[in-house]
Write a protein that holds these residues in place. Structure first.
Motif, short mmCIF file in Angstrom:
data_model
loop_
_atom_site.label_atom_id
_atom_site.label_comp_id
_atom_site.label_asym_id
_atom_site.label_seq_id
_atom_site.Cartn_x
_atom_site.Cartn_y
_atom_site.Cartn_z
N ILE A 307 -23.58 -26.71 3.87
CA ILE A 307 -22.89 -25.60 4.55
C ILE A 307 -22.16 -26.17 5.76
O ILE A 307 -22.67 -27.02 6.47
CB ILE A 307 -23.89 -24.52 5.01
N ALA A 308 -20.93 -25.70 5.99
CA ALA A 308 -20.16 -26.13 7.16
C ALA A 308 -19.42 -24.93 7.73
O ALA A 308 -19.18 -23.94 7.04
CB ALA A 308 -19.18 -27.24 6.78
N GLU A 309 -19.06 -25.06 9.00
CA GLU A 309 -18.27 -24.01 9.64
C GLU A 309 -16.82 -24.18 9.27
O GLU A 309 -16.28 -25.30 9.26
CB GLU A 309 -18.44 -24.08 11.16
N GLY A 310 -16.14 -23.10 8.94
CA GLY A 310 -14.75 -23.16 8.55
C GLY A 310 -13.84 -23.58 9.68
O GLY A 310 -14.23 -23.58 10.86
N ALA A 311 -12.60 -23.94 9.34
CA ALA A 311 -11.65 -24.42 10.33
C ALA A 311 -11.36 -23.37 11.39
O ALA A 311 -11.10 -23.70 12.55
CB ALA A 311 -10.35 -24.84 9.64
N THR A 312 -11.43 -22.09 11.03
CA THR A 312 -11.15 -21.02 11.99
C THR A 312 -12.37 -20.67 12.84
O THR A 312 -12.25 -19.92 13.81
CB THR A 312 -10.67 -19.76 11.26
N GLY A 313 -13.55 -21.18 12.48
CA GLY A 313 -14.74 -20.96 13.30
C GLY A 313 -15.41 -19.63 13.13
O GLY A 313 -16.41 -19.35 13.80
N ASP A 314 -14.90 -18.75 12.26
CA ASP A 314 -15.49 -17.41 12.12
C ASP A 314 -16.05 -17.19 10.72
O ASP A 314 -16.20 -16.06 10.28
CB ASP A 314 -14.45 -16.33 12.44
N ARG A 315 -16.33 -18.26 10.00
CA ARG A 315 -16.90 -18.12 8.65
C ARG A 315 -17.65 -19.39 8.29
O ARG A 315 -17.53 -20.42 8.95
CB ARG A 315 -15.80 -17.83 7.62
N ARG A 316 -18.44 -19.27 7.21
CA ARG A 316 -19.19 -20.42 6.71
C ARG A 316 -18.62 -20.83 5.36
O ARG A 316 -18.23 -19.98 4.55
CB ARG A 316 -20.68 -20.07 6.56
N LEU A 317 -18.59 -22.12 5.14
CA LEU A 317 -18.15 -22.65 3.85
C LEU A 317 -19.36 -23.28 3.17
O LEU A 317 -19.98 -24.20 3.70
CB LEU A 317 -17.07 -23.71 4.05
#
Length: 379
Positions: A307-317
């Protein structure tokens, strides 16, 4: 202004420049023979070619006299009457030289009208500096005579401003930054070290002058009541709840993938989007995967799930690595900055492995009391 212009006319002059070419020979006889051929009709370009050089080799560029590296060449070049003339043989620093000038830009002195505005600004700045020092001395004298800040400011026609209550970070009572604090960094540091009513040394406000300040009140540090920060508490709580919900949802999807679930099916069942990404590179860019997420991708192996934080910082990938393509070629095919980074990481890993191995083979026992006694004895 006119007197300043006349006294400093050299400041407003653009020196003469010449585009200079030179042809260097091993001896004076060879240089003289080439000069006679040129005077007889041979082109300078052909004379350069006869020596096995190119015109780029012969070009010195467009220079002022002071910028020509060889004084003898400078004298010859700036002594030629017209563009296209060839000099006599010059005894240069690197041999016998023929000099040609292809273009002459004569000296030009900017007219007074072109530079008048700049002269006016310079003279005004000098005058303002003198006036500023007079204002400084007048204000300080008034304060020394017992005047208040407001009274001393009035004698020098200085505007005085009262700032709202601010904390050491420049925030107001509502926790928001206060705009328009002059020399904010220096003023906050100095004022929070001062006492109420204390007369302080002025701060340097750069070209603007001096900044005098005085603390008129101090509110001790305290915890704000819930009523004062209710909106902020609610916003922080909501943000924390959203983060927790994102983490929980991402953990559930990641576990489903680890259990062998199909990404498209998992996404459809939960209302998420499933994408396939091809060709992600360690040092590349991606609209969904920022630098942190890409580092996470390259931190797992084949079929690895993370799991990683998305580039926009408001979602999880939540991602799974389905295929890894090894780079072609050796280390030379890797980007130099990435190669240096990988080399440093490998060196650190090897050092850590060696230290761990040594610590397992040669255990070390520390005796703090004995160590302290030894150090005390040494002092």
């Amino acid at each position: 202004m006119r007197a300043e212009y006349e006294d400093n006319r050299a400041r407003y002059a653009q020196p003469e420049t010449r585009t200079i070419q030179q042809l260097v020979f091993a001896d004076e006889d060879s240089a003289q023979a080439a000069r006679e051929r040129i005077l007889a009709g041979q082109s300078f370009e052909d004379a350069v070619a006869d020596t096995g050089r190119t015109m780029a080799d012969a070009s010195l560029g467009t220079l002022e006299r002071a910028d020509v590296p060889d004084a003898a060449v400078a004298e010859a070049a700036f002594g030629l009457a017209e563009a296209g003339d060839i000099s006599d043989v010059v005894d240069g620093a690197f041999g016998s030289v023929l000099v040609r000038v292809t273009e002459i830009q004569p000296e030009r002195v900017q007219p007074f009208d072109e530079v008048a505005d700049g002269i006016r600004e310079e003279l005004a700045a000098l005058e303002a500096r003198d006036v500023l020092l007079d204002i400084h001395d007048g204000y300080e004298d008034a304060r020394a005579g017992g005047s208040s800040m407001a009274e001393a400011a009035a004698t020098q026609q200085i505007a005085m401003e009262t700032l709202p209550a601010i904390d050491a970070n420049g925030n107001g009572e509502d926790g928001q930054p206060v705009e328009g604090i002059p020399e904010a960094g220096a003023l906050l540091q100095a004022s929070f070290a001062a006492e109420i009513g204390e007369e302080s040394r002025p701060l340097d406000a750069g070209r603007e002058g001096f900044l005098w300040y005085e603390v008129t009140g101090i509110d001790p540090e305290r915890d704000r009541t819930l009523d004062e920060v209710r909106d902020r508490v609610i916003a922080d709580w909501q943000a924390a709840q959203i983060e927790d919900a994102l983490d929980a949802a991402a953990d559930a999807v990641a576990q489903a993938l680890r259990d062998g679930g199909d990404p498209s099916t998992i996404a459809a069942d939960n209302g998420y989007r499933a994408d396939v990404k091809f060709g992600l590179s360690r040092s590349g860019e991606d609209a969904d995967f920022g630098a942190t997420a890409l580092a996470a991708v390259f931190g797992v192996g084949p079929r690895g799930v993370d799991i990683a934080e998305g580039a926009t910082g408001d979602r999880r990938l939540v991602f799974r690595v389905d295929q890894i393509t090894n780079p072609l070629g050796g280390a030379e095919s890797i980007d130099p900055s990435l190669r240096a980074n990988l080399g440093g990481n490998l060196a650190d890993d090897l050092l850590n492995q060696m230290v761990n191995r040594l610590q397992s083979e040669f255990p070390v026992t520390l005796y703090p009391t004995a160590l302290e006694r030894a150090l005390d004895a040494g002092t």
